[in-house]
Design a protein around this motif. Structure first.
Motif, PDB file in Angstrom:
ATOM      1  N   HIS A 189      51.595  67.668  44.560  1.00 32.88           N
ATOM      2  CA  HIS A 189      50.188  68.032  44.522  1.00 32.88           C
ATOM      3  C   HIS A 189      49.360  66.766  44.388  1.00 32.88           C
ATOM      4  CE1 HIS A 189      48.554  72.327  43.521  1.00 32.88           C
ATOM      5  NE2 HIS A 189      48.463  72.015  44.787  1.00 32.88           N
ATOM      6  N   GLU A 190      48.312  66.643  45.190  1.00 36.92           N
ATOM      7  CA  GLU A 190      47.416  65.488  45.140  1.00 36.92           C
ATOM      8  C   GLU A 190      45.980  65.975  44.994  1.00 36.92           C
ATOM      9  OE1 GLU A 190      48.541  62.457  44.999  1.00 36.92           O
ATOM     10  OE2 GLU A 190      50.628  62.783  45.600  1.00 36.92           O
ATOM     11  N   VAL A 191      45.095  65.061  44.603  1.00 43.69           N
ATOM     12  CA  VAL A 191      43.695  65.410  44.367  1.00 43.69           C
ATOM     13  C   VAL A 191      42.790  64.469  45.150  1.00 43.69           C
ATOM     14  CG1 VAL A 191      41.863  65.669  42.637  1.00 43.69           C
ATOM     15  CG2 VAL A 191      44.229  66.267  42.056  1.00 43.69           C
ATOM     16  N   LEU A 192      41.795  65.058  45.844  1.00 43.49           N
ATOM     17  CA  LEU A 192      40.770  64.315  46.580  1.00 43.49           C
ATOM     18  C   LEU A 192      41.408  63.290  47.512  1.00 43.49           C
ATOM     19  CD1 LEU A 192      38.152  63.911  43.700  1.00 43.49           C
ATOM     20  CD2 LEU A 192      38.059  65.489  45.627  1.00 43.49           C
ATOM     21  N   GLY A 193      41.076  62.014  47.336  1.00 45.57           N
ATOM     22  CA  GLY A 193      41.614  60.989  48.236  1.00 45.57           C
ATOM     23  C   GLY A 193      43.101  60.764  48.083  1.00 45.57           C
ATOM     24  N   GLY A 194      43.689  61.323  47.018  1.00 46.84           N
ATOM     25  CA  GLY A 194      45.120  61.143  46.809  1.00 46.84           C
ATOM     26  C   GLY A 194      45.967  61.744  47.909  1.00 46.84           C
ATOM     27  N   THR A 195      45.438  62.765  48.587  1.00 40.12           N
ATOM     28  CA  THR A 195      46.189  63.382  49.678  1.00 40.12           C
ATOM     29  C   THR A 195      46.312  62.410  50.847  1.00 40.12           C
ATOM     30  OG1 THR A 195      45.202  65.476  48.982  1.00 40.12           O
ATOM     31  CG2 THR A 195      46.390  65.478  51.058  1.00 40.12           C
ATOM     32  N   TRP A 196      45.187  61.753  51.199  1.00 38.64           N
ATOM     33  CA  TRP A 196      45.242  60.716  52.232  1.00 38.64           C
ATOM     34  C   TRP A 196      46.048  59.519  51.741  1.00 38.64           C
ATOM     35  CZ3 TRP A 196      44.259  61.799  56.994  1.00 38.64           C
ATOM     36  CH2 TRP A 196      43.265  62.706  57.356  1.00 38.64           C
TER      37      TRP A 196
END
Length: 300
Positions: free
Chosen positions: A128-135
């Motif tokens: 699971h990532e958040v905001l820019g963490g996914t990119w």
């Protein structure tokens, strides 16, 4: 090594078939070869694997432990053979999927279940990532596929994308929060007077992103979307949530959806990956995510 997979196979066959002779038939070997394998195993380990004092040989305690753990090794070896063969056919040994926090992880379980029916041998790792963490997970190589990536892709790399839809964000607060008593629609200045609840961006290499926050505004930062919802319900601050979550909580009486002045644009979300070396597993997921019904299930 004093153990071999062949010796473990012999031990397994003896236990399954009930005798040395039956194990020999099962393994298409002569009985003397089975006896020799067992003797070599016992001499190598320096322990008795079978108790031969009775009319038939039975496993000792050490033998039972060896058989139990040996079967795990045999299964692991079989799984490894399968994965190696599948990798040679273009299937990845592991596919790492980074999911944005706006998508509950369990919403992708149906897709993963469908993938497992392909019997590719590819292991799936979800994060699971958040905001820019996914990119960031894509850019840094921590993930092979991003699901729910929002906003603009970071510079420095090219990305292939599949649109998943648009997410409408609405302002919420607990029914007893002071902002609820203010006359709406609420302006940005009115919102800034209250503490905001925000999720910490999980980026490691890229600059962290923030959404809906103003400079100087008091902020409570939490680690996940679930924690953000809970913080709003507890009256700890105001903030924006995806409409489907806000409406769920509002229907339960936990939150109020507040009107704001000015139109707030919806945000597009995508599935994304770095093109050029896609394996069959990644391409399978990308193809399935092109289906509008599959994409809609992620946000239902």
């Amino acid at each position: 090594m004093k153990l071999s997979l062949e010796a473990l196979q012999v031990l397994d066959a003896i236990d399954r078939k009930g005798s040395f002779a039956a194990a020999a038939d099962d393994l298409h070997r002569v009985p003397s070869a089975i006896t020799y394998s067992v003797r070599q195993l016992e001499e190598g380990l320096g322990v008795g694997v079978f108790d031969r004092t009775g009319h038939r040989a039975v496993l000792t305690d050490a033998g039972r432990e060896l058989l139990s753990e040996g079967r795990r090794l045999l299964q692991a070896a079989a799984d490894l053979e399968c994965r190696v063969q599948q990798v040679a056919k273009g299937w990845e040994s592991e596919l790492r999927i980074a999911i944005d926090t706006i998508i509950p992880v369990d919403r992708i379980f149906g897709l993963v279940t469908e993938f497992y029916t392909q019997q590719t041998g590819t292991r799936v790792r979800l994060s699971h990532e958040v905001l820019g963490g996914t990119w960031d997970a894509l850019a840094s190589g921590r993930a092979d596929l991003a699901v729910g990536a929002a906003g603009d892709a970071p510079s420095g790399h090219s990305y292939a994308t599949v649109p998943l839809g648009r997410v409408e964000m609405v302002l919420v607060a607990a029914p007893f929060h002071p902002i609820v008593a203010e006359k709406g629609p609420l302006t940005q200045a009115m919102i800034e007077r209250h503490r905001a609840v925000s999720i910490a961006d999980t980026s490691r290499l890229l600059a962290p992103r923030t959404v809906g926050l103003s400079s100087g505004q008091d902020v409570l930062t939490v680690p996940s979307l679930e924690a953000k919802v809970a913080a709003h319900v507890a009256g700890l601050g105001v903030g924006f949530l995806p409409r489907w979550i806000a409406e769920r909580e509002a229907h339960a009486g936990h939150l109020r959806i507040l009107q704001v002045s000015g139109a707030r644009p919806t945000g597009a979300v995508h599935a994304a990956w770095r093109p050029g070396a896609e394996g069959k597993a990644l391409l399978w997921f990308a193809k399935r995510l092109e289906d509008p019904l599959v994409a809609a299930e992620l946000f239902s």
